[in-house]
Design a protein around this motif. Structure first.
Motif, PDB file in Angstrom:
ATOM      1  N   GLN A  26      32.286  51.525  18.213  1.00 10.70           N
ATOM      2  CA  GLN A  26      33.130  50.861  19.051  1.00 10.70           C
ATOM      3  C   GLN A  26      32.650  50.370  20.772  1.00 10.70           C
ATOM      4  N   VAL A  27      33.078  49.699  21.173  1.00  5.20           N
ATOM      5  CA  VAL A  27      32.973  49.458  22.578  1.00  5.20           C
ATOM      6  C   VAL A  27      34.428  49.304  23.589  1.00  5.20           C
ATOM      7  N   THR A  28      33.921  49.713  25.068  1.00  3.27           N
ATOM      8  CA  THR A  28      35.714  50.184  25.668  1.00  3.27           C
ATOM      9  C   THR A  28      34.343  49.208  27.134  1.00  3.27           C
ATOM     10  N   LEU A  29      35.691  48.951  27.453  1.00  2.00           N
ATOM     11  CA  LEU A  29      34.677  48.216  29.399  1.00  2.00           C
ATOM     12  C   LEU A  29      36.410  48.955  30.023  1.00  2.00           C
ATOM     13  N   VAL A  30      35.949  49.880  30.944  1.00  3.13           N
ATOM     14  CA  VAL A  30      36.396  50.517  32.179  1.00  3.13           C
ATOM     15  C   VAL A  30      36.716  49.876  33.448  1.00  3.13           C
ATOM     16  N   SER A  31      37.680  49.645  34.111  1.00  5.84           N
ATOM     17  CA  SER A  31      37.405  48.503  35.331  1.00  5.84           C
ATOM     18  C   SER A  31      37.655  49.244  36.295  1.00  5.84           C
ATOM     19  N   PRO A  32      36.384  49.285  37.529  1.00  5.22           N
ATOM     20  CA  PRO A  32      37.051  50.019  38.287  1.00  5.22           C
ATOM     21  C   PRO A  32      38.461  50.814  38.995  1.00  5.22           C
ATOM     22  N   SER A  33      38.977  50.363  38.663  1.00  6.52           N
ATOM     23  CA  SER A  33      40.418  51.326  38.775  1.00  6.52           C
ATOM     24  C   SER A  33      41.216  51.975  37.659  1.00  6.52           C
ATOM     25  N   GLY A  34      40.039  52.007  36.516  1.00  7.02           N
ATOM     26  CA  GLY A  34      40.254  53.162  34.739  1.00  7.02           C
ATOM     27  C   GLY A  34      41.067  52.509  34.019  1.00  7.02           C
ATOM     28  N   THR A  35      41.393  51.615  34.204  1.00  8.94           N
ATOM     29  CA  THR A  35      42.168  50.548  32.930  1.00  8.94           C
ATOM     30  C   THR A  35      40.933  50.411  31.486  1.00  8.94           C
ATOM     31  N   ARG A  36      41.603  50.680  30.509  1.00 12.38           N
ATOM     32  CA  ARG A  36      40.684  51.248  29.301  1.00 12.38           C
ATOM     33  C   ARG A  36      40.961  49.805  28.433  1.00 12.38           C
ATOM     34  N   SER A  37      39.969  48.935  28.082  1.00 11.64           N
ATOM     35  CA  SER A  37      39.962  48.046  26.537  1.00 11.64           C
ATOM     36  C   SER A  37      39.023  48.351  25.880  1.00 11.64           C
ATOM     37  N   THR A  38      39.833  48.390  24.380  1.00 14.77           N
ATOM     38  CA  THR A  38      38.611  48.929  23.844  1.00 14.77           C
ATOM     39  C   THR A  38      38.650  46.909  23.120  1.00 14.77           C
ATOM     40  N   VAL A  39      36.926  46.329  23.448  1.00 19.04           N
ATOM     41  CA  VAL A  39      36.914  45.181  23.477  1.00 19.04           C
ATOM     42  C   VAL A  39      36.106  44.596  21.855  1.00 19.04           C
ATOM     43  N   LYS A  65      26.967  54.654  27.555  1.00 20.00           N
ATOM     44  CA  LYS A  65      27.822  54.272  28.567  1.00 20.00           C
ATOM     45  C   LYS A  65      26.816  53.679  30.038  1.00 20.00           C
ATOM     46  N   LEU A  66      27.313  52.137  30.396  1.00 20.07           N
ATOM     47  CA  LEU A  66      26.301  51.447  30.940  1.00 20.07           C
ATOM     48  C   LEU A  66      27.610  51.688  32.215  1.00 20.07           C
ATOM     49  N   LEU A  70      21.666  50.200  23.007  1.00 15.91           N
ATOM     50  CA  LEU A  70      22.063  48.819  23.430  1.00 15.91           C
ATOM     51  C   LEU A  70      20.506  48.344  24.288  1.00 15.91           C
ATOM     52  N   ALA A  71      20.105  46.982  24.424  1.00 15.35           N
ATOM     53  CA  ALA A  71      19.715  46.590  25.064  1.00 15.35           C
ATOM     54  C   ALA A  71      20.225  45.020  26.435  1.00 15.35           C
ATOM     55  N   THR A  94      32.277  49.412  40.451  1.00 19.40           N
ATOM     56  CA  THR A  94      31.501  50.017  39.005  1.00 19.40           C
ATOM     57  C   THR A  94      32.590  49.772  37.538  1.00 19.40           C
ATOM     58  N   TRP A  95      31.863  48.695  37.598  1.00 18.00           N
ATOM     59  CA  TRP A  95      32.684  48.909  35.385  1.00 18.00           C
ATOM     60  C   TRP A  95      31.697  49.694  35.143  1.00 18.00           C
ATOM     61  N   THR A  96      32.607  50.188  33.486  1.00 16.45           N
ATOM     62  CA  THR A  96      31.502  50.676  32.691  1.00 16.45           C
ATOM     63  C   THR A  96      31.580  50.135  31.426  1.00 16.45           C
ATOM     64  N   LEU A  97      30.785  50.716  31.128  1.00 12.58           N
ATOM     65  CA  LEU A  97      30.751  49.541  29.081  1.00 12.58           C
ATOM     66  C   LEU A  97      30.171  50.920  28.451  1.00 12.58           C
ATOM     67  N   GLU A  98      31.564  51.608  27.532  1.00 11.80           N
ATOM     68  CA  GLU A  98      30.665  52.830  26.723  1.00 11.80           C
ATOM     69  C   GLU A  98      31.204  52.013  25.421  1.00 11.80           C
TER      70      GLU A  98
END
Length: 109
Positions: free
Chosen positions: A36-49, A1-2, A99-100, A79-83
């Motif tokens: 699999q790459v998922t972006l999580v917003s500060p509000s907690g919404t998850r999007s598998t990009v 996670k980043l 991840l580089a 804070t955004w999270t990239l999983e």
């Protein structure tokens, strides 16, 4: 996670753009990536990009540009999270790459 903190004053998101590079690679560009790459917003919404087992037509796991509208009308600040998950691996197993770099652009008004 980043995690990355976004301090802009976007009150309503229209879209989020992102890209990444990694040292995860295949010997052939015809083999799908089990990542699999998922972006999580500060509000907690998850999007598998980037769903696992997707082909990129390249042997390197990188993406110059992806976009998601899953965060429509959410605030952009926070804070955004990239999983990034190597899906076929069992918990605790070592990944085949890392991840580089990661970039994100939050667009809205």
């Amino acid at each position: 996670k980043l995690r990355i903190a976004i301090g802009n004053d976007i009150r309503k998101i229209e879209t989020v753009q992102l890209g990444w590079a990694s040292n995860y690679a295949h010997t052939s560009s015809t083999v799908p990536f089990p990542v699999q790459v998922t972006l999580v917003s500060p509000s907690g919404t998850r999007s598998t990009v980037f769903p696992a087992m997707t082909r990129l037509n390249t042997s390197a796991f990188k993406a110059d540009f992806f976009a998601s509208n899953a965060f429509l009308d959410e605030p952009g600040q926070g804070t955004w999270t990239l999983e990034v998950a190597d899906v076929p691996l069992a918990d605790g197993s070592a990944s085949k790459g890392s991840l580089a770099s990661f970039k994100i652009r939050v667009l809205g008004h």
